[in-house]
Design an enzyme around this catalytic site. Structure first.
Site: not given
Length: 415
Positions: A202, A230, A261
């Site tokens: 990340s 991610h 996310k």
């Protein structure tokens, strides 16, 4: 009935607490001052609007947001918000309990089933966060007879999760497959061996070499674990994450990921994999057993986002094209951008104070970004981590690039 403290006793207790707090404050001041003087103090900017591509900050100014994990731009999507509101009306605000007591509703099972289908796995278990999912997996699965082999730059939640287990611990150099193989050889006497890696790292936007990891796992009869926070929802041809990016769908043994996310941006994490593993986690995983169930509105956002991205790839295609536009323009301007074509676009600056000053100047030009420095990233590797979203327009991208160029020249980062 609880006894009341006499006024004199109450006053004495308050004085004692104040004295203790004063002593603690004196003890902590030097460390806090050192953080400030090093330029690594992390201020929390206040947002007074929903999470979106344009947000309002505390001074009332609207700015463009380039530092959220809102990769698909769905955190404030009208359909997603409507689904959350409907779930609030139908299922309430929360369960006030853990799953095995009285905290499981139909909506929780619906989301777990959708996630299993999305990833092509047998079963899925929900957690309050992926940090909790990572805290629950290693201790439950591994014993003192086992070994876990972890990339040295894995996320803090993976590191902390591994600390909780009794397995032998090995760290291999970042994305170094020669070193990974050596660690596999060194751990040959272990009952189980688990290779643990982030799918996307990340801080750098770099991709784990999963093809090689899977090849080595097969060669040495090891298991594979990937934290794909991610990547889930927007990476790979249909958003199935890092294993799809490498055409390895179904080849990773255990995947942990997040709803916080790309999948709505609210909260929640999960583990997906073999049914037997998920059954064991429901019985033994401490973060699952001792944490309240995910609130129904949060669960509903995850369900709605999965429906949206399963029926169309328009969001992830937009994310990819925006990423290419930003990376290409910034590189042409002379900036050093780390990463492997991922929407995480670290603008490398090196010096912590420079990164902080640069970010402040960007905010002054209406671009919301954050400087990252030690201990979040290594010393002398400070950066501004730009994150691109499907919801950014080409005008948004160009405006951010132009601001970077202006400030980059002002601060002599580029010529």
């Amino acid at each position: 009935m609880r006894a009341m403290l006499k006024p004199s006793v109450y006053t004495s207790t308050k004085c004692h607490l104040r004295a203790n707090m004063s002593s603690l404050a004196k003890f902590l001041h030097p460390e806090l001052d050192a953080i400030k003087s090093s330029g690594t103090w992390k201020s929390e900017r206040i947002i007074t609007s929903p999470q979106s591509m344009e947000i309002r900050v505390a001074n009332g100014k609207n700015v463009l947001n380039f530092c959220a994990n809102n990769y698909l731009g769905l955190s404030n999507n009208e359909e997603v918000v409507a689904a959350a509101k409907a779930a609030l009306d139908e299922y309430g605000a929360g369960l006030s309990s853990v799953r095995f007591i009285c905290g499981t509703q139909k909506i929780h099972k619906d989301l777990e089933n959708k996630l299993s289908t999305f990833h092509g796995r047998q079963d899925t278990i929900l957690y309050a966060s992926c940090f909790d999912a990572n805290a629950g997996i290693f201790e439950t699965l591994l014993t003192a007879d086992d070994a876990v082999i972890s990339d040295e730059l894995n996320h803090a939640s993976i590191i902390d999760g591994i600390r909780l287990c009794k397995a032998k611990r090995f760290r291999y150099k970042h994305r170094d497959m020669v070193d990974l193989e050596q660690k596999l050889q060194e751990s040959s006497s272990s009952r189980l061996r688990l290779i643990a890696t982030d799918g996307i790292f990340s801080m750098d936007g770099t991709v784990a070499p999963l093809s090689k990891i899977v090849e080595l796992a097969k060669k040495y009869n090891a298991l594979t674990f990937v934290d794909d926070c991610h990547a889930t929802g927007f990476f790979g041809k249909t958003g199935r994450g890092t294993e799809e990016y490498f055409d390895l769908l179904g080849k990773i043994d255990i995947i942990n990921s997040t709803l916080g996310k790309a999948l709505g941006g609210a909260a929640g994490g999960y583990t997906t994999g073999p049914k037997e593993l998920i059954d064991l986690l429901r019985q033994r995983s401490r973060p699952y057993l001792f944490s309240n169930s995910l609130p129904p509105p949060v669960v509903a956002t995850g369900i709605k986002v999965l429906d949206l991205i399963s029926s169309s790839t328009k969001f992830l295609e937009r994310s990819a094209s925006n990423t290419e536009r930003f990376r290409s323009a910034m590189t042409s301007a002379g900036f050093t951008i780390n990463g492997d074509g991922h929407p995480i676009c670290p603008v490398m600056l090196g010096d912590a104070k420079l990164a902080s000053s640069f970010a402040d100047k960007m905010l002054g030009r209406g671009i919301y970004v954050i400087g990252f420095s030690y201990p979040v990233v290594p010393k002398e590797k400070a950066r501004i981590r730009v994150q691109i979203s499907a919801a950014h327009t080409t005008e948004d991208i160009d405006r951010a690039v132009n601001a970077f160029i202006e400030i980059g020249k002002e601060l002599k980062v580029i010529s």
